[in-house]
Design a protein around this motif. Structure first.
Motif, PDB file in Angstrom:
ATOM      1  N   UNK A  39       0.885  -1.154  -0.089  1.00  0.00           N
ATOM      2  CA  UNK A  39      -0.026  -0.151   0.017  1.00  0.00           C
ATOM      3  C   UNK A  39       0.786   1.218   0.090  1.00  0.00           C
ATOM      4  N   UNK A  40       1.931   0.978   0.778  1.00  0.00           N
ATOM      5  CA  UNK A  40       2.761   2.446   0.832  1.00  0.00           C
ATOM      6  C   UNK A  40       3.334   2.932  -0.435  1.00  0.00           C
ATOM      7  N   UNK A  41       3.656   1.864  -1.249  1.00  0.00           N
ATOM      8  CA  UNK A  41       4.181   2.197  -2.737  1.00  0.00           C
ATOM      9  C   UNK A  41       3.230   2.761  -3.562  1.00  0.00           C
ATOM     10  N   UNK A  42       1.927   2.526  -3.341  1.00  0.00           N
ATOM     11  CA  UNK A  42       0.781   2.658  -4.294  1.00  0.00           C
ATOM     12  C   UNK A  42      -0.125   4.067  -3.862  1.00  0.00           C
ATOM     13  N   UNK A  43       0.363   4.620  -2.907  1.00  0.00           N
ATOM     14  CA  UNK A  43      -0.302   5.829  -2.216  1.00  0.00           C
ATOM     15  C   UNK A  43       0.031   7.002  -3.118  1.00  0.00           C
ATOM     16  N   UNK A  44      -0.821   7.876  -3.228  1.00  0.00           N
ATOM     17  CA  UNK A  44      -0.833   9.138  -4.058  1.00  0.00           C
ATOM     18  C   UNK A  44       0.442  10.069  -3.378  1.00  0.00           C
ATOM     19  N   UNK A  45       1.115  10.849  -4.018  1.00  0.00           N
ATOM     20  CA  UNK A  45       2.192  11.744  -3.833  1.00  0.00           C
ATOM     21  C   UNK A  45       1.300  13.016  -3.239  1.00  0.00           C
ATOM     22  N   UNK A  46       0.251  13.437  -3.915  1.00  0.00           N
ATOM     23  CA  UNK A  46      -0.599  14.616  -3.618  1.00  0.00           C
ATOM     24  C   UNK A  46      -1.968  13.880  -3.294  1.00  0.00           C
ATOM     25  N   UNK A  47      -2.503  14.393  -2.286  1.00  0.00           N
ATOM     26  CA  UNK A  47      -3.945  13.887  -1.815  1.00  0.00           C
ATOM     27  C   UNK A  47      -4.575  15.165  -1.578  1.00  0.00           C
ATOM     28  N   UNK A  48      -5.829  15.320  -2.056  1.00  0.00           N
ATOM     29  CA  UNK A  48      -6.710  16.405  -1.840  1.00  0.00           C
ATOM     30  C   UNK A  48      -5.859  17.648  -1.776  1.00  0.00           C
ATOM     31  N   UNK A 124     -11.993  17.564   2.427  1.00  0.00           N
ATOM     32  CA  UNK A 124     -13.268  16.915   1.917  1.00  0.00           C
ATOM     33  C   UNK A 124     -13.042  15.552   2.177  1.00  0.00           C
ATOM     34  N   UNK A 125     -13.870  14.884   3.249  1.00  0.00           N
ATOM     35  CA  UNK A 125     -13.476  13.485   3.826  1.00  0.00           C
ATOM     36  C   UNK A 125     -13.703  12.467   2.854  1.00  0.00           C
ATOM     37  N   UNK A 126     -15.006  12.543   2.058  1.00  0.00           N
ATOM     38  CA  UNK A 126     -15.626  11.724   1.180  1.00  0.00           C
ATOM     39  C   UNK A 126     -14.330  11.650  -0.010  1.00  0.00           C
ATOM     40  N   UNK A 127     -13.877  12.660  -0.398  1.00  0.00           N
ATOM     41  CA  UNK A 127     -12.952  12.722  -1.538  1.00  0.00           C
ATOM     42  C   UNK A 127     -11.583  11.975  -1.289  1.00  0.00           C
ATOM     43  N   UNK A 128     -11.159  12.272   0.060  1.00  0.00           N
ATOM     44  CA  UNK A 128      -9.812  11.719   0.479  1.00  0.00           C
ATOM     45  C   UNK A 128      -9.977  10.192   0.498  1.00  0.00           C
ATOM     46  N   UNK A 129     -11.137   9.694   1.318  1.00  0.00           N
ATOM     47  CA  UNK A 129     -11.387   8.334   1.429  1.00  0.00           C
ATOM     48  C   UNK A 129     -11.554   7.655  -0.108  1.00  0.00           C
ATOM     49  N   UNK A 130     -12.145   8.281  -0.937  1.00  0.00           N
ATOM     50  CA  UNK A 130     -12.522   7.900  -2.302  1.00  0.00           C
ATOM     51  C   UNK A 130     -11.087   7.779  -3.208  1.00  0.00           C
ATOM     52  N   UNK A 131     -10.167   8.700  -2.914  1.00  0.00           N
ATOM     53  CA  UNK A 131      -8.858   8.623  -3.404  1.00  0.00           C
ATOM     54  C   UNK A 131      -8.040   7.577  -2.862  1.00  0.00           C
ATOM     55  N   UNK A 132      -8.317   7.126  -1.697  1.00  0.00           N
ATOM     56  CA  UNK A 132      -7.307   6.143  -1.018  1.00  0.00           C
ATOM     57  C   UNK A 132      -8.013   4.611  -1.251  1.00  0.00           C
ATOM     58  N   UNK A 133      -9.286   4.694  -1.602  1.00  0.00           N
ATOM     59  CA  UNK A 133     -10.041   3.385  -1.876  1.00  0.00           C
ATOM     60  C   UNK A 133      -9.223   2.735  -3.057  1.00  0.00           C
ATOM     61  N   UNK A 134      -8.914   2.908  -4.123  1.00  0.00           N
ATOM     62  CA  UNK A 134      -8.175   2.138  -5.129  1.00  0.00           C
ATOM     63  C   UNK A 134      -6.830   1.438  -4.719  1.00  0.00           C
ATOM     64  N   UNK A 135      -5.828   2.429  -4.028  1.00  0.00           N
ATOM     65  CA  UNK A 135      -4.576   1.623  -3.461  1.00  0.00           C
ATOM     66  C   UNK A 135      -4.766   0.682  -2.410  1.00  0.00           C
ATOM     67  N   UNK A 136      -5.886   0.946  -1.515  1.00  0.00           N
ATOM     68  CA  UNK A 136      -6.203  -0.052  -0.566  1.00  0.00           C
ATOM     69  C   UNK A 136      -6.660  -1.178  -1.173  1.00  0.00           C
TER      70      UNK A 136
END
Length: 142
Positions: A39-48, A124-136
Protein backbone atom coordinates in the motif's frame (compact mmCIF):
# COMPACT_ATOMS: atom_id res chain seq x y z
CA UNK A 1 -4.75 4.86 19.47
CA UNK A 2 -5.80 7.99 21.36
CA UNK A 3 -2.12 8.90 21.67
CA UNK A 4 -1.69 8.79 17.88
CA UNK A 5 -4.64 11.11 17.29
CA UNK A 6 -3.25 13.49 19.91
CA UNK A 7 0.21 13.35 18.32
CA UNK A 8 -1.24 14.08 14.88
CA UNK A 9 -3.38 16.90 16.32
CA UNK A 10 -0.34 18.40 18.04
CA UNK A 11 1.56 18.17 14.78
CA UNK A 12 -1.16 20.17 13.08
CA UNK A 13 -0.79 22.88 15.72
CA UNK A 14 2.98 22.89 15.29
CA UNK A 15 2.86 22.62 11.50
CA UNK A 16 4.54 25.97 10.99
CA UNK A 17 7.76 24.43 12.31
CA UNK A 18 8.30 22.35 9.16
CA UNK A 19 10.20 19.04 8.96
CA UNK A 20 8.91 15.51 9.41
CA UNK A 21 5.57 14.93 11.09
CA UNK A 22 5.58 12.72 14.21
CA UNK A 23 3.21 9.76 13.91
CA UNK A 24 3.57 6.56 15.94
CA UNK A 25 3.79 3.66 13.48
CA UNK A 26 1.84 0.46 14.03
CA UNK A 27 3.62 -2.92 13.99
CA UNK A 28 1.64 -5.22 11.68
CA UNK A 29 2.71 -8.81 11.09
CA UNK A 30 2.48 -11.42 8.38
CA UNK A 31 0.10 -10.82 5.48
CA UNK A 32 -0.97 -7.48 6.95
CA UNK A 33 2.63 -6.20 7.02
CA UNK A 34 3.14 -7.30 3.43
CA UNK A 35 -0.07 -5.63 2.28
CA UNK A 36 0.80 -2.44 4.16
CA UNK A 37 4.23 -2.25 2.52
CA UNK A 38 2.52 -2.71 -0.85
CA UNK A 39 0.00 0.00 0.00
CA UNK A 40 2.76 2.45 0.90
CA UNK A 41 4.19 2.20 -2.63
CA UNK A 42 0.76 2.76 -4.21
CA UNK A 43 -0.29 5.84 -2.23
CA UNK A 44 -0.59 9.15 -4.08
CA UNK A 45 2.10 11.82 -3.83
CA UNK A 46 -0.64 14.47 -3.64
CA UNK A 47 -3.93 13.88 -1.81
CA UNK A 48 -6.69 16.49 -1.98
CA UNK A 49 -4.11 19.14 -2.85
CA UNK A 50 -1.72 18.23 -0.01
CA UNK A 51 1.75 16.87 -0.82
CA UNK A 52 3.09 13.77 0.87
CA UNK A 53 5.70 14.59 3.53
CA UNK A 54 8.06 12.47 5.64
CA UNK A 55 6.92 11.02 8.94
CA UNK A 56 8.99 10.62 12.07
CA UNK A 57 10.02 7.96 12.71
CA UNK A 58 10.15 6.81 9.09
CA UNK A 59 7.91 3.79 8.58
CA UNK A 60 6.52 1.81 5.64
CA UNK A 61 3.25 1.70 7.60
CA UNK A 62 2.70 5.48 7.83
CA UNK A 63 1.94 8.16 5.24
CA UNK A 64 1.36 11.85 5.87
CA UNK A 65 0.15 14.60 3.55
CA UNK A 66 0.41 18.32 4.13
CA UNK A 67 1.44 19.51 7.53
CA UNK A 68 -0.24 16.55 9.28
CA UNK A 69 -3.51 17.43 7.55
CA UNK A 70 -3.99 13.82 6.49
CA UNK A 71 -2.27 10.87 8.19
CA UNK A 72 -2.57 7.18 7.32
CA UNK A 73 -1.48 4.27 9.52
CA UNK A 74 -1.66 0.77 8.05
CA UNK A 75 -1.89 -2.34 10.17
CA UNK A 76 -3.64 -0.88 13.19
CA UNK A 77 -5.84 -3.01 15.50
CA UNK A 78 -9.57 -3.33 14.88
CA UNK A 79 -11.32 -0.18 16.14
CA UNK A 80 -12.49 -0.86 19.70
CA UNK A 81 -15.77 1.00 19.15
CA UNK A 82 -16.68 -1.00 16.04
CA UNK A 83 -19.37 -3.66 16.39
CA UNK A 84 -18.17 -6.67 14.34
CA UNK A 85 -21.71 -7.09 13.00
CA UNK A 86 -22.14 -3.42 12.11
CA UNK A 87 -23.02 -2.55 8.50
CA UNK A 88 -20.44 -0.06 7.23
CA UNK A 89 -20.73 2.42 4.38
CA UNK A 90 -18.58 1.73 1.35
CA UNK A 91 -16.74 4.27 -0.77
CA UNK A 92 -15.47 2.90 -4.08
CA UNK A 93 -15.64 -0.66 -2.79
CA UNK A 94 -13.88 -0.08 0.55
CA UNK A 95 -15.84 -0.31 3.82
CA UNK A 96 -15.08 2.58 6.21
CA UNK A 97 -15.72 2.76 9.94
CA UNK A 98 -16.23 6.35 11.16
CA UNK A 99 -15.18 6.69 14.79
CA UNK A 100 -18.20 8.01 16.73
CA UNK A 101 -16.02 9.82 19.31
CA UNK A 102 -13.35 11.26 16.99
CA UNK A 103 -15.07 12.54 13.85
CA UNK A 104 -11.78 13.02 11.96
CA UNK A 105 -10.80 9.33 12.28
CA UNK A 106 -11.80 6.69 9.71
CA UNK A 107 -10.71 3.07 9.39
CA UNK A 108 -10.78 1.02 6.19
CA UNK A 109 -11.88 -2.51 6.97
CA UNK A 110 -10.28 -5.24 4.86
CA UNK A 111 -10.07 -8.99 5.24
CA UNK A 112 -6.37 -8.86 6.08
CA UNK A 113 -6.07 -5.66 8.09
CA UNK A 114 -7.17 -2.19 9.06
CA UNK A 115 -6.03 1.13 7.62
CA UNK A 116 -6.60 4.19 9.80
CA UNK A 117 -6.90 7.66 8.26
CA UNK A 118 -7.08 10.96 10.15
CA UNK A 119 -8.39 13.88 8.07
CA UNK A 120 -8.31 17.52 9.15
CA UNK A 121 -11.24 19.83 8.52
CA UNK A 122 -9.26 21.47 5.71
CA UNK A 123 -10.08 18.49 3.50
CA UNK A 124 -13.22 16.95 2.07
CA UNK A 125 -13.52 13.57 3.79
CA UNK A 126 -15.40 11.64 1.11
CA UNK A 127 -12.95 12.74 -1.59
CA UNK A 128 -9.92 11.71 0.47
CA UNK A 129 -11.42 8.30 1.30
CA UNK A 130 -12.43 7.81 -2.35
CA UNK A 131 -8.88 8.61 -3.51
CA UNK A 132 -7.44 6.10 -1.03
CA UNK A 133 -9.87 3.32 -2.00
CA UNK A 134 -8.08 2.15 -5.17
CA UNK A 135 -4.63 1.76 -3.55
CA UNK A 136 -6.19 0.03 -0.52
CA UNK A 137 -8.13 -2.40 -2.72
CA UNK A 138 -4.99 -3.14 -4.77
CA UNK A 139 -2.87 -3.81 -1.66
CA UNK A 140 -5.59 -5.78 0.18
CA UNK A 141 -7.38 -7.80 -2.52
CA UNK A 142 -10.67 -9.39 -1.50
Amino acid sequence: MVRVVLVVAASVLLSGCGGAVRVDPPAPRGATATACATLNGRLPKILDGAERVPSEPPSPYVAVWGEAEIALRCGVPRPAAMDPLQQLPEINGVAWFADPVRPALFTAITRDGYVEVTISRRHETTGVLADLAAPIKAAFPA
